[in-house]
Motif scaffolding. Structure first.
Motif, PDB file in Angstrom:
ATOM      1  N   GLY A   1       9.735   8.272  -2.281  1.00  0.00           N
ATOM      2  CA  GLY A   1      10.452   7.183  -3.190  1.00  0.00           C
ATOM      3  C   GLY A   1       9.471   6.708  -4.437  1.00  0.00           C
ATOM      4  O   GLY A   1       9.204   5.818  -5.268  1.00  0.00           O
ATOM      5  N   LEU A   2       7.832   6.246  -3.764  1.00  0.00           N
ATOM      6  CA  LEU A   2       7.016   5.525  -3.704  1.00  0.00           C
ATOM      7  C   LEU A   2       6.279   6.136  -5.404  1.00  0.00           C
ATOM      8  O   LEU A   2       6.404   7.443  -5.307  1.00  0.00           O
ATOM      9  N   VAL A   3       6.032   5.604  -6.040  1.00  0.00           N
ATOM     10  CA  VAL A   3       5.363   5.629  -7.539  1.00  0.00           C
ATOM     11  C   VAL A   3       3.841   5.919  -7.090  1.00  0.00           C
ATOM     12  O   VAL A   3       3.613   5.219  -6.665  1.00  0.00           O
ATOM     13  N   GLU A   4       2.795   6.862  -7.367  1.00  0.00           N
ATOM     14  CA  GLU A   4       1.564   7.650  -7.195  1.00  0.00           C
ATOM     15  C   GLU A   4       0.924   6.606  -8.129  1.00  0.00           C
ATOM     16  O   GLU A   4       0.276   7.540  -9.100  1.00  0.00           O
ATOM     17  N   PRO A   5       0.820   5.520  -8.848  1.00  0.00           N
ATOM     18  CA  PRO A   5       0.396   5.068  -9.844  1.00  0.00           C
ATOM     19  C   PRO A   5      -1.664   5.121  -9.611  1.00  0.00           C
ATOM     20  O   PRO A   5      -2.052   5.381  -8.635  1.00  0.00           O
ATOM     21  N   PRO A   6      -2.364   5.578 -10.585  1.00  0.00           N
ATOM     22  CA  PRO A   6      -4.129   5.415 -10.593  1.00  0.00           C
ATOM     23  C   PRO A   6      -4.353   4.029 -10.045  1.00  0.00           C
ATOM     24  O   PRO A   6      -5.426   3.661  -8.760  1.00  0.00           O
ATOM     25  N   ALA A   7      -3.933   2.842 -10.091  1.00  0.00           N
ATOM     26  CA  ALA A   7      -3.905   1.709 -10.082  1.00  0.00           C
ATOM     27  C   ALA A   7      -3.549   1.228  -8.213  1.00  0.00           C
ATOM     28  O   ALA A   7      -4.711   0.341  -8.079  1.00  0.00           O
ATOM     29  N   VAL A   8      -3.238   1.549  -7.372  1.00  0.00           N
ATOM     30  CA  VAL A   8      -3.712   1.806  -6.216  1.00  0.00           C
ATOM     31  C   VAL A   8      -5.081   2.320  -5.793  1.00  0.00           C
ATOM     32  O   VAL A   8      -5.347   0.895  -4.808  1.00  0.00           O
ATOM     33  N   GLY A   9      -5.255   3.337  -6.014  1.00  0.00           N
ATOM     34  CA  GLY A   9      -6.602   3.811  -5.830  1.00  0.00           C
ATOM     35  C   GLY A   9      -7.700   2.810  -6.418  1.00  0.00           C
ATOM     36  O   GLY A   9      -8.768   3.075  -5.450  1.00  0.00           O
ATOM     37  N   ALA A  10      -7.149   2.347  -7.252  1.00  0.00           N
ATOM     38  CA  ALA A  10      -8.546   1.403  -7.868  1.00  0.00           C
ATOM     39  C   ALA A  10      -8.259  -0.359  -7.015  1.00  0.00           C
ATOM     40  O   ALA A  10      -9.741  -0.744  -6.608  1.00  0.00           O
ATOM     41  N   PHE A  11      -7.399  -0.411  -6.850  1.00  0.00           N
ATOM     42  CA  PHE A  11      -7.407  -1.699  -5.571  1.00  0.00           C
ATOM     43  C   PHE A  11      -7.539  -1.375  -4.569  1.00  0.00           C
ATOM     44  O   PHE A  11      -8.167  -2.044  -3.701  1.00  0.00           O
ATOM     45  N   HIS A  12      -8.023   0.177  -4.203  1.00  0.00           N
ATOM     46  CA  HIS A  12      -8.115  -0.002  -2.586  1.00  0.00           C
ATOM     47  C   HIS A  12      -9.723   0.065  -2.585  1.00  0.00           C
ATOM     48  O   HIS A  12     -10.521  -0.450  -1.838  1.00  0.00           O
ATOM     49  N   ALA A  13     -10.196   0.636  -3.484  1.00  0.00           N
ATOM     50  CA  ALA A  13     -10.879   0.886  -4.490  1.00  0.00           C
ATOM     51  C   ALA A  13     -12.608  -0.663  -3.967  1.00  0.00           C
ATOM     52  O   ALA A  13     -13.465  -0.826  -3.715  1.00  0.00           O
TER      53      ALA A  13
ATOM     54  N   ALA B   1     -18.107  -6.200  14.037  1.00  0.00           N
ATOM     55  CA  ALA B   1     -18.755  -7.516  13.520  1.00  0.00           C
ATOM     56  C   ALA B   1     -18.402  -7.947  12.335  1.00  0.00           C
ATOM     57  O   ALA B   1     -19.047  -8.173  11.694  1.00  0.00           O
ATOM     58  N   GLY B   2     -17.696  -9.074  12.125  1.00  0.00           N
ATOM     59  CA  GLY B   2     -17.254 -10.246  10.886  1.00  0.00           C
ATOM     60  C   GLY B   2     -16.424  -9.870  10.256  1.00  0.00           C
ATOM     61  O   GLY B   2     -16.001 -10.219   8.402  1.00  0.00           O
ATOM     62  N   SER B   3     -15.852  -8.315  11.006  1.00  0.00           N
ATOM     63  CA  SER B   3     -15.065  -7.875   9.503  1.00  0.00           C
ATOM     64  C   SER B   3     -13.720  -8.128   9.504  1.00  0.00           C
ATOM     65  O   SER B   3     -13.153  -9.308  10.570  1.00  0.00           O
ATOM     66  N   PRO B   4     -12.784  -9.043   8.276  1.00  0.00           N
ATOM     67  CA  PRO B   4     -11.131  -9.574   8.288  1.00  0.00           C
ATOM     68  C   PRO B   4     -10.492  -8.612   9.082  1.00  0.00           C
ATOM     69  O   PRO B   4      -9.386  -9.506   9.693  1.00  0.00           O
ATOM     70  N   TRP B   5     -10.983  -7.664   8.844  1.00  0.00           N
ATOM     71  CA  TRP B   5      -9.690  -5.952   9.617  1.00  0.00           C
ATOM     72  C   TRP B   5      -9.254  -6.353  11.157  1.00  0.00           C
ATOM     73  O   TRP B   5     -10.685  -6.201  12.035  1.00  0.00           O
ATOM     74  N   SER B   6      -8.522  -6.329  11.547  1.00  0.00           N
ATOM     75  CA  SER B   6      -8.257  -6.070  13.072  1.00  0.00           C
ATOM     76  C   SER B   6      -7.763  -4.819  13.054  1.00  0.00           C
ATOM     77  O   SER B   6      -7.602  -4.427  14.462  1.00  0.00           O
ATOM     78  N   ALA B   7      -7.304  -3.539  12.171  1.00  0.00           N
ATOM     79  CA  ALA B   7      -7.207  -2.074  12.381  1.00  0.00           C
ATOM     80  C   ALA B   7      -7.496  -2.158  11.043  1.00  0.00           C
ATOM     81  O   ALA B   7      -7.683  -2.585  10.453  1.00  0.00           O
ATOM     82  N   ALA B   8      -7.401   0.071  11.310  1.00  0.00           N
ATOM     83  CA  ALA B   8      -8.382   0.454   9.579  1.00  0.00           C
ATOM     84  C   ALA B   8      -7.019   0.078   8.852  1.00  0.00           C
ATOM     85  O   ALA B   8      -5.799  -0.068   9.496  1.00  0.00           O
ATOM     86  N   LEU B   9      -7.213   0.353   7.518  1.00  0.00           N
ATOM     87  CA  LEU B   9      -6.545   0.056   6.764  1.00  0.00           C
ATOM     88  C   LEU B   9      -5.167   1.461   6.540  1.00  0.00           C
ATOM     89  O   LEU B   9      -6.024   2.887   6.974  1.00  0.00           O
ATOM     90  N   THR B  10      -4.295   1.234   6.064  1.00  0.00           N
ATOM     91  CA  THR B  10      -3.287   2.857   6.321  1.00  0.00           C
ATOM     92  C   THR B  10      -3.039   2.718   5.130  1.00  0.00           C
ATOM     93  O   THR B  10      -2.315   1.841   4.071  1.00  0.00           O
ATOM     94  N   VAL B  11      -3.751   3.653   4.216  1.00  0.00           N
ATOM     95  CA  VAL B  11      -3.789   3.897   2.810  1.00  0.00           C
ATOM     96  C   VAL B  11      -3.070   5.508   2.687  1.00  0.00           C
ATOM     97  O   VAL B  11      -3.598   6.472   3.210  1.00  0.00           O
ATOM     98  N   SER B  12      -2.567   5.392   1.075  1.00  0.00           N
ATOM     99  CA  SER B  12      -1.917   6.411   0.674  1.00  0.00           C
ATOM    100  C   SER B  12      -1.945   6.809  -1.159  1.00  0.00           C
ATOM    101  O   SER B  12      -2.653   5.868  -1.591  1.00  0.00           O
ATOM    102  N   GLU B  13      -1.763   7.356  -1.763  1.00  0.00           N
ATOM    103  CA  GLU B  13      -1.699   7.624  -2.762  1.00  0.00           C
ATOM    104  C   GLU B  13      -0.901   6.157  -3.489  1.00  0.00           C
ATOM    105  O   GLU B  13      -1.139   5.891  -4.702  1.00  0.00           O
ATOM    106  N   SER B  14      -0.009   6.168  -3.337  1.00  0.00           N
ATOM    107  CA  SER B  14       1.244   4.897  -3.343  1.00  0.00           C
ATOM    108  C   SER B  14       1.267   3.448  -2.923  1.00  0.00           C
ATOM    109  O   SER B  14       1.982   2.549  -3.552  1.00  0.00           O
TER     110      SER B  14
END
Length: 229
Positions: free
Chosen positions: A33-45, A61-74
């Protein structure tokens, strides 16, 4: 311990409860049900250009992330180290809003709406702990009151610099332990009043009434004028 956020697109306003349900489904891998707008990809980039994903780093070292991001088109789900939560949450909310996306904070079940989905003359919630929320929903306001504690002792709901309601708990707010200071300013400093309140229920009612523009919300309290000179 990590601090988590979720970002996705909504075509219309949703409640915090609806966002909670959607976030849980996303964490389970269900983006139905989630929309897949180009804005999500632009945000991720833009986000990963500033803070590369762990999968892109030879040395984390120095990264703010504690795990890899979960990314989709939406959508994008992210976990960050707790010590950098305030810094990163503010930046993620800023980027999400720039791209017209919602940002959901599951720690406090707070939904941050982008400008296009906010009501006219939206109020702003400032909390002792957590990011400010523009145009908070009633469920967010109620939870903000319920979460007040010795270390998270105040909140302010603003309708402009000179008109607001604020709630403080205990000695940090200048009142006895277990009591709340409910303050209201409606314009000039001589229109700043305070009431002492024992229970949270009336505070929730007051905050919701103020947010809804109900002029009778203040009638149930015994007010004392504050001299701030």
């Amino acid at each position: 311990m990590s601090f988590d956020l979720g970002v996705w697109f909504e075509p219309a306003r949703i409640t915090g409860d609806a966002a909670t349900e959607k976030y849980v489904r996303l964490c389970e891998g269900d983006a139905t049900g989630l929309v897949e707008p180009p804005a999500v990809g632009a945000f991720h980039a833009e986000l990963t250009a500033e803070f590369p994903d762990l999968d892109e780093l030879d040395d984390a070292a120095g990264s703010p992330w504690s795990a890899a991001l979960t990314v989709s088109e939406s959508h994008v789900l992210m976990s960050m180290i707790w010590s950098r939560a305030d810094e990163m949450a503010a930046r993620v909310v800023e980027l999400a809003h720039r791209h017209g996306l919602v940002c959901f904070d599951p720690q406090s079940a707070t939904l941050h709406l982008p400008p296009a989905l906010r009501l006219p003359a939206a109020l702003r919630l400032e909390r002792c702990v957590g990011q400010p929320v523009t145009d908070p929903s009633p469920d967010v306001l109620e939870r903000a009151v319920r979460r007040l504690s010795g270390s998270n002792w105040f909140l302010i709901l603003e309708a402009g610099e000179q008109r607001y309601v604020q709630i403080g708990l205990g000695p940090s707010a200048g009142v006895e332990a277990g009591w709340f200071a409910l303050e209201h300013r409606d314009g000039s400093p001589d229109r700043h009043v305070r009431a002492l309140v024992r229970d949270r229920g009336p505070l929730v009612t007051a905050l919701l009434g103020f947010a809804a523009g109900d002029r009778g919300w203040a009638d149930g309290f015994s007010w004392t004028k504050l001299d701030l000179s």
